[in-house]
Motif scaffolding. Sequence first.
Motif, PDB file in Angstrom:
ATOM      1  N   GLY A 209       0.787  -1.235   0.000  1.00 39.80           N
ATOM      2  CA  GLY A 209       0.000   0.000   0.000  1.00 39.80           C
ATOM      3  C   GLY A 209       0.818   1.284   0.000  1.00 39.80           C
ATOM      4  O   GLY A 209       0.502   2.229  -0.739  1.00 39.80           O
TER       5      GLY A 209
ATOM      6  N   TYR B 160       7.749  -6.027  -2.515  1.00 35.41           N
ATOM      7  CA  TYR B 160       8.244  -4.651  -2.380  1.00 35.41           C
ATOM      8  C   TYR B 160       7.435  -3.915  -1.335  1.00 35.41           C
ATOM      9  O   TYR B 160       6.209  -3.928  -1.350  1.00 35.41           O
TER      10      TYR B 160
ATOM     11  N   ASP C 103       7.949  -0.631   2.104  1.00 35.67           N
ATOM     12  CA  ASP C 103       8.544   0.681   2.397  1.00 35.67           C
ATOM     13  C   ASP C 103       9.750   0.586   3.330  1.00 35.67           C
ATOM     14  O   ASP C 103      10.210   1.590   3.850  1.00 35.67           O
ATOM     15  N   VAL C 104      10.243  -0.617   3.581  1.00 34.76           N
ATOM     16  CA  VAL C 104      11.503  -0.793   4.320  1.00 34.76           C
ATOM     17  C   VAL C 104      12.402  -1.717   3.490  1.00 34.76           C
ATOM     18  O   VAL C 104      11.918  -2.392   2.584  1.00 34.76           O
TER      19      VAL C 104
ATOM     20  N   GLY D 200      13.795  -4.484   4.033  1.00 30.72           N
ATOM     21  CA  GLY D 200      13.732  -5.930   4.222  1.00 30.72           C
ATOM     22  C   GLY D 200      13.138  -6.232   5.583  1.00 30.72           C
ATOM     23  O   GLY D 200      12.487  -5.377   6.191  1.00 30.72           O
TER      24      GLY D 200
ATOM     25  N   ALA E   6      13.846  -6.020  14.396  1.00 28.06           N
ATOM     26  CA  ALA E   6      12.640  -5.495  15.054  1.00 28.06           C
ATOM     27  C   ALA E   6      12.086  -4.435  14.115  1.00 28.06           C
ATOM     28  O   ALA E   6      12.786  -4.011  13.184  1.00 28.06           O
ATOM     29  N   ASP E   7      10.859  -4.011  14.335  1.00 29.80           N
ATOM     30  CA  ASP E   7      10.284  -2.966  13.488  1.00 29.80           C
ATOM     31  C   ASP E   7      11.191  -1.735  13.513  1.00 29.80           C
ATOM     32  O   ASP E   7      11.359  -1.104  14.562  1.00 29.80           O
ATOM     33  N   PRO E   8      11.819  -1.383  12.377  1.00 27.80           N
ATOM     34  CA  PRO E   8      12.777  -0.268  12.382  1.00 27.80           C
ATOM     35  C   PRO E   8      12.133   1.066  12.746  1.00 27.80           C
ATOM     36  O   PRO E   8      12.837   2.010  13.108  1.00 27.80           O
ATOM     37  N   ARG E   9      10.811   1.131  12.676  1.00 31.12           N
ATOM     38  CA  ARG E   9      10.150   2.379  13.072  1.00 31.12           C
ATOM     39  C   ARG E   9      10.038   2.524  14.586  1.00 31.12           C
ATOM     40  O   ARG E   9       9.873   3.607  15.109  1.00 31.12           O
TER      41      ARG E   9
ATOM     42  N   LYS F  34       4.212  -6.802  11.077  1.00 30.15           N
ATOM     43  CA  LYS F  34       3.258  -6.847   9.963  1.00 30.15           C
ATOM     44  C   LYS F  34       3.922  -6.742   8.596  1.00 30.15           C
ATOM     45  O   LYS F  34       3.239  -6.634   7.576  1.00 30.15           O
ATOM     46  N   VAL F  35       5.260  -6.789   8.563  1.00 28.51           N
ATOM     47  CA  VAL F  35       5.947  -6.703   7.276  1.00 28.51           C
ATOM     48  C   VAL F  35       5.503  -7.813   6.322  1.00 28.51           C
ATOM     49  O   VAL F  35       5.475  -7.615   5.108  1.00 28.51           O
TER      50      VAL F  35
HETATM   51  P1  ADP Z   1       2.933  -3.043   2.793  1.00 36.77           P
HETATM   52  O1  ADP Z   1       1.927  -1.945   2.672  1.00 36.77           O
HETATM   53  O2  ADP Z   1       4.052  -2.918   1.826  1.00 36.77           O
HETATM   54  O3  ADP Z   1       2.326  -4.400   2.817  1.00 36.77           O
HETATM   55  P2  ADP Z   1       3.185  -3.060   5.641  1.00 36.77           P
HETATM   56  O4  ADP Z   1       2.890  -1.744   6.257  1.00 36.77           O
HETATM   57  O5  ADP Z   1       2.149  -4.115   5.681  1.00 36.77           O
HETATM   58  O6  ADP Z   1       3.660  -2.792   4.165  1.00 36.77           O
HETATM   59  O7  ADP Z   1       4.540  -3.653   6.246  1.00 36.77           O
HETATM   60  C1  ADP Z   1       5.699  -2.888   6.257  1.00 36.77           C
HETATM   61  C2  ADP Z   1       5.923  -2.332   7.644  1.00 36.77           C
HETATM   62  O8  ADP Z   1       6.145  -3.379   8.555  1.00 36.77           O
HETATM   63  C3  ADP Z   1       7.162  -1.470   7.793  1.00 36.77           C
HETATM   64  O9  ADP Z   1       6.902  -0.140   7.441  1.00 36.77           O
HETATM   65  C4  ADP Z   1       7.540  -1.636   9.262  1.00 36.77           C
HETATM   66  O10 ADP Z   1       7.172  -0.524  10.039  1.00 36.77           O
HETATM   67  C5  ADP Z   1       6.721  -2.832   9.715  1.00 36.77           C
HETATM   68  N1  ADP Z   1       7.519  -3.845  10.402  1.00 36.77           N
HETATM   69  C6  ADP Z   1       7.173  -4.442  11.560  1.00 36.77           C
HETATM   70  N2  ADP Z   1       8.108  -5.297  11.953  1.00 36.77           N
HETATM   71  C7  ADP Z   1       9.077  -5.280  11.022  1.00 36.77           C
HETATM   72  C8  ADP Z   1      10.317  -5.977  10.872  1.00 36.77           C
HETATM   73  N3  ADP Z   1      10.744  -6.874  11.776  1.00 36.77           N
HETATM   74  N4  ADP Z   1      11.076  -5.713   9.788  1.00 36.77           N
HETATM   75  C9  ADP Z   1      10.651  -4.819   8.864  1.00 36.77           C
HETATM   76  N5  ADP Z   1       9.501  -4.125   8.964  1.00 36.77           N
HETATM   77  C10 ADP Z   1       8.713  -4.352  10.016  1.00 36.77           C
END
Ligand code: ADP
Length: 409
Positions: A9, A171, A173-174, A176, A180-183, A208-209
Amino acid sequence: MLIVQKYGGTTVANTDLIKNVAARVAKYHAQGDQIVVVVSAMSGVTDNLIKLAKEIMPLPNEREMDMLLATGEQTTIALSAISLHALGLPAVSLTGAQAGIVTDGVHTKAKIQNITPKRIHELLNEGNVVIVAGFQGQTIEGQVTTLGRGGSDLTAIALAAALKADLCQIYTDVDGVYTADPRLVPGAKKLEEISYDEMLELASLGAKVMQSRSVEFAKKFGVVFEVRSSLNDNPGTIVKEETKNMEDIVVRGVSLDKNQAKVTLVDVPDKPGVAARVFKAIGDANINVDMIVQNISHGSGKPATDLSFTVDKADLLKAQKVIDGLKKEISFGQIIATDNIGKLSIVGVGMKSHTGVAGKLFEILAREGVNIDMISTSEIKVSVVLDLAKGEQAMKAVHEAFLGFGAME
Ligand code: ADP
Ligand code: ASP
Ligand code: MG
């Protein structure tokens, strides 16, 4: 090569970003690759559609929710096709149904039953880029269904399996999958690779990646995939079957799930069949239960127990309604429901062969003054439920201790 690329998204959040996606697709197309693109709804669209429905009633009919939510992805497939046309590339968009994705009839959480990719193959063979709407399918009776939140990941993985794709790229917005969640944890590190089992645990525990069901599917069908960024060419994280050296690392990642809610039935009579009755009813309502804790009280009075379990926040109202319906039959004291909880977990296949991991986790939490509400473990993870307000602080401390610079393994 046949490549399946999924764009999330945030990577298609506006027309500039959709054009960026088209440019990347064009690059692969120019190399002679056959490309199937799976897109999500533009960032925020699905949430907003849910909000609209809930402005009308709190528990809208699930068939109608699917009808509503499927529109999000339909917008993006068309805009993506138009962006490719603008670059002079032949591209055709398909809904889930047109792509041959057949699901069961469990609205809002449908499972893919089979995929007949005949139309996709035909269009690819004619030289087209094929753009498929993520997150949606159709029952054999022709009902529109969706695959659960984050379900475009599942569409991509399932298509990669059905098409026997050479590559599957997710693909986002991070760059890989991180430790842990980089945010939330600035010191989080990108992983070069991770096993299906670890990714599955992390995903189902709040990272939720990737949608957890999609990882389950990838494991079952052996789909190796890469999670990477749509904004650069950095290599991402490869998700694949476990290899022996993966066990050298005790904790691969830390996750915090803020999307859980807890239901407690107080003073449940201590007799056979009660838990069976409760969880049969919850299961019949298609509500996924995660942790369950019960322990008979041996204090004064007649033996009774508190029975606690956690569910997705989105299912809390539904779960309460189901339990309310059992009140006469089971005669428990009261129901306490709260969504003020977080679930913190550490995950790693190395836990199979290392001891003392849980103890170390509890020590760190004690040092941080964080109270543990529930605990659950498996061979490769330890999870604790804690106060939501302390979740991020606890996560940072736990990440630092297990995975930060100078952390001892
Ligand atoms: P998309 O819209 O591409 O499906 P999501 O928002 O569902 O993306 O997933 C990407 C997000 O997952 C990232 O922006 C990040 O904040 C979150 N996230 C949570 N845990 C992790 C992790 N261990 N590694 C990378 N991203 C993570
Ligand atoms: N649009 C859906 C959601 O927001 C599916 C997805 O993005 O993967 O859950
Ligand atoms: Mg996602």
